[in-house]
Design an enzyme around this catalytic site. Structure first.
Site, PDB file in Angstrom:
ATOM      1  N   ASN A 108       0.824  -1.207   0.000  1.00  9.19           N
ATOM      2  CA  ASN A 108       0.000   0.000   0.000  1.00  9.19           C
ATOM      3  C   ASN A 108       0.860   1.259   0.000  1.00  9.19           C
ATOM      4  OD1 ASN A 108      -2.042  -1.839   0.183  1.00  9.19           O
ATOM      5  ND2 ASN A 108      -2.412  -1.529   2.363  1.00  9.19           N
ATOM      6  N   HIS A 125       6.050  -0.742  -2.628  1.00  8.41           N
ATOM      7  CA  HIS A 125       5.587   0.037  -3.791  1.00  8.41           C
ATOM      8  C   HIS A 125       5.748   1.529  -3.572  1.00  8.41           C
ATOM      9  CE1 HIS A 125       2.825  -3.480  -5.210  1.00  8.41           C
ATOM     10  NE2 HIS A 125       4.108  -3.694  -5.421  1.00  8.41           N
ATOM     11  N   CYS A 133      11.760  15.178  -8.389  1.00 10.73           N
ATOM     12  CA  CYS A 133      11.784  15.922  -9.659  1.00 10.73           C
ATOM     13  C   CYS A 133      12.504  15.103 -10.729  1.00 10.73           C
ATOM     14  CB  CYS A 133      12.506  17.269  -9.479  1.00 10.73           C
ATOM     15  SG  CYS A 133      12.654  18.164 -11.039  1.00 10.73           S
ATOM     16  N   CYS A 171      12.375  24.115 -10.212  1.00 11.59           N
ATOM     17  CA  CYS A 171      13.307  24.187 -11.366  1.00 11.59           C
ATOM     18  C   CYS A 171      12.531  24.086 -12.683  1.00 11.59           C
ATOM     19  CB  CYS A 171      14.346  23.058 -11.275  1.00 11.59           C
ATOM     20  SG  CYS A 171      13.770  21.468 -11.934  1.00 11.59           S
ATOM     21  N   ASN A 236      -8.597 -12.931   4.647  1.00 11.87           N
ATOM     22  CA  ASN A 236      -9.186 -12.389   3.426  1.00 11.87           C
ATOM     23  C   ASN A 236     -10.583 -12.998   3.284  1.00 11.87           C
ATOM     24  OD1 ASN A 236      -9.878 -11.689   0.748  1.00 11.87           O
ATOM     25  ND2 ASN A 236      -7.714 -11.605   0.159  1.00 11.87           N
ATOM     26  N   ALA A 254     -10.055  -7.703   7.836  1.00 12.87           N
ATOM     27  CA  ALA A 254      -8.835  -7.414   8.604  1.00 12.87           C
ATOM     28  C   ALA A 254      -9.181  -6.819   9.966  1.00 12.87           C
ATOM     29  CB  ALA A 254      -7.967  -6.438   7.816  1.00 12.87           C
TER      30      ALA A 254
HETATM   31  N1  APR Z   1     -10.192  -7.250   4.960  1.00 15.63           N
HETATM   32  C1  APR Z   1      -9.328  -8.129   4.388  1.00 15.63           C
HETATM   33  N2  APR Z   1      -9.227  -8.323   3.048  1.00 15.63           N
HETATM   34  C2  APR Z   1     -10.056  -7.604   2.265  1.00 15.63           C
HETATM   35  C3  APR Z   1     -10.997  -6.673   2.785  1.00 15.63           C
HETATM   36  C4  APR Z   1     -11.042  -6.517   4.195  1.00 15.63           C
HETATM   37  N3  APR Z   1     -11.913  -5.670   4.775  1.00 15.63           N
HETATM   38  N4  APR Z   1     -11.678  -6.120   1.730  1.00 15.63           N
HETATM   39  C5  APR Z   1     -11.171  -6.677   0.603  1.00 15.63           C
HETATM   40  N5  APR Z   1     -10.211  -7.573   0.919  1.00 15.63           N
HETATM   41  C6  APR Z   1      -9.377  -8.379   0.017  1.00 15.63           C
HETATM   42  C7  APR Z   1      -9.994  -8.702  -1.323  1.00 15.63           C
HETATM   43  O1  APR Z   1     -10.710  -9.920  -1.255  1.00 15.63           O
HETATM   44  C8  APR Z   1      -8.736  -8.842  -2.209  1.00 15.63           C
HETATM   45  O2  APR Z   1      -8.286 -10.193  -2.252  1.00 15.63           O
HETATM   46  O3  APR Z   1      -8.242  -7.585  -0.256  1.00 15.63           O
HETATM   47  C9  APR Z   1      -7.679  -7.992  -1.503  1.00 15.63           C
HETATM   48  C10 APR Z   1      -7.295  -6.746  -2.288  1.00 15.63           C
HETATM   49  O4  APR Z   1      -6.635  -7.188  -3.441  1.00 15.63           O
HETATM   50  P1  APR Z   1      -6.089  -6.094  -4.486  1.00 15.63           P
HETATM   51  O5  APR Z   1      -7.129  -5.063  -4.705  1.00 15.63           O
HETATM   52  O6  APR Z   1      -5.538  -6.869  -5.647  1.00 15.63           O
HETATM   53  O7  APR Z   1      -4.927  -5.362  -3.723  1.00 15.63           O
HETATM   54  P2  APR Z   1      -3.428  -5.815  -3.600  1.00 15.63           P
HETATM   55  O8  APR Z   1      -3.328  -7.286  -3.349  1.00 15.63           O
HETATM   56  O9  APR Z   1      -2.790  -4.912  -2.617  1.00 15.63           O
HETATM   57  O10 APR Z   1      -2.839  -5.466  -5.062  1.00 15.63           O
HETATM   58  C11 APR Z   1      -1.453  -5.559  -5.224  1.00 15.63           C
HETATM   59  O11 APR Z   1      -1.594  -4.533  -7.400  1.00 15.63           O
HETATM   60  O12 APR Z   1      -2.565  -2.941  -8.734  1.00 15.63           O
HETATM   61  C12 APR Z   1      -1.430  -3.251  -8.014  1.00 15.63           C
HETATM   62  O13 APR Z   1       0.097  -1.730  -7.085  1.00 15.63           O
HETATM   63  C13 APR Z   1      -1.200  -2.247  -6.925  1.00 15.63           C
HETATM   64  O14 APR Z   1      -0.315  -2.598  -4.697  1.00 15.63           O
HETATM   65  C14 APR Z   1      -1.290  -3.049  -5.635  1.00 15.63           C
HETATM   66  C15 APR Z   1      -0.987  -4.451  -6.113  1.00 15.63           C
END
Ligand code: APR
Length: 272
Positions: A108, A125, A133, A171, A236, A254
């Site tokens: 995140n 990330h 810049c 700049c 999850n 979470a």
């Molecule tokens: N508690 C726990 N998990 C949750 C909740 C919650 N309240 N709400 C949603 N989720 C889960 C979803 O089921 C999903 O599997 O969180 C996950 C979010 O997945 P993504 O949106 O793919 O996020 P992430 O895994 O961080 O993506 C990785 O992809 O697009 C790139 O750079 C971006 O850092 C990001 C990376």
């Protein structure tokens, strides 16, 4: 604090845990009001929107049309600057206090773990509030009203968002965000820390929370921990790539499950 019940077998498995690794994704910030990328209600739920967002957040778009990249970024940073840490972020900071050794690997860029008090953080990330810049290399930051850290030389995110243009350095150069864009390499120093703290010596417990586990550098620490016989937990509501091999897949939010795990670990180490 919710009254979420962990399975008895997990309470037993948590006994003796002294070192902890936590891996987070966008899902842990969902309860702070920041949309996820994938899964229910995610930005990429609408494939066209998802493709447009990924295209906009790519290195070649930043070079060719920086205003477009920044408009997509302001969507994410705009949601982040209005968001505060939730019980999940707070529980991770609590777990760090109870552990002898702790590391947090987060995908995140919203700054919420830092705001919640997490200290040993590998923000793989980057951070949406920091800029560099592209001409003179000068670093700068957006003002972050959540921390009260407002300084005149910093950038005003609301003004930049209203302009809908790439912020510029004194700049004259265009600032780029201090985040990893699609098509860019991960920072080597952070990869080195990931190896040292999660792969070379896997912690007693590794928790994956709120991530769809799309990337190998997110799956690998869980795989290495599981094969080393360490305790692995996934939090999850949906199944993911790692659900089949973790020791416990807790289908919960979470903000529900993490405080219960923090409480169980705190009960074992009241000295912390
Ligand atoms: N508690 C726990 N998990 C949750 C909740 C919650 N309240 N709400 C949603 N989720 C889960 C979803 O089921 C999903 O599997 O969180 C996950 C979010 O997945 P993504 O949106 O793919 O996020 P992430 O895994 O961080 O993506 C990785 O992809 O697009 C790139 O750079 C971006 O850092 C990001 C990376």
């Amino acid at each position: 604090m919710g009254d979420f019940e962990l399975p008895q077998s997990l309470h037993l498995a948590l006994r003796g845990v002294r070192s902890v690794g936590v891996i987070t994704g966008a899902g842990i910030s969902a309860e702070s009001g920041i949309p996820t990328y994938r899964g229910k209600g995610g930005i990429y739920d609408d494939p066209q929107e998802g493709d447009r967002t990924i295209e906009a957040l790519s290195a070649h778009t930043l070079a060719a049309d920086p205003d477009r990249t920044w408009r997509a970024l302001f969507q994410i940073a705009g949601a982040a600057v209005a968001a505060l840490p939730n019980e999940g972020h707070a529980a991770i900071a609590k777990i760090e206090d109870t552990a002898d050794r702790f590391v947090l690997l987060t995908q995140n860029v919203d700054g919420l773990h830092r705001l919640a008090g997490s200290r040993n953080v590998i923000d793989i990330h980057g951070d949406a509030f920091e800029v560099i810049c592209t001409v003179c290399g000068k670093a700068n930051q957006f003002n972050d009203p959540r921390t009260g850290a407002m300084a005149p030389q910093r950038l005003d995110m609301q003004a930049c968002m209203a302009a809908g243009k790439a912020p510029r350095c004194p700049c004259g150069g265009v600032y780029r965000p201090a985040v990893v864009l699609f098509g860019e390499m991960l920072p080597e120093d952070k990869i080195a820390r990931l190896y040292a703290e999660l792969l070379d010596s896997p912690p007693d417990l590794v928790i994956s929370v709120g991530t769809s586990a799309m990337f190998p550098y997110i799956v690998q620490p869980m795989l290495v921990a599981a094969s080393a016989g360490k305790l692995t937990i996934e939090i999850n509501p949906e199944p993911t790539e790692i659900s089949d091999f973790v020791a416990f897949h807790i289908k919960a939010k979470a903000g529900q499950a993490l405080p219960a795990i923090a409480a169980a670990l705190t009960d074992q180490h009241p000295e912390h």
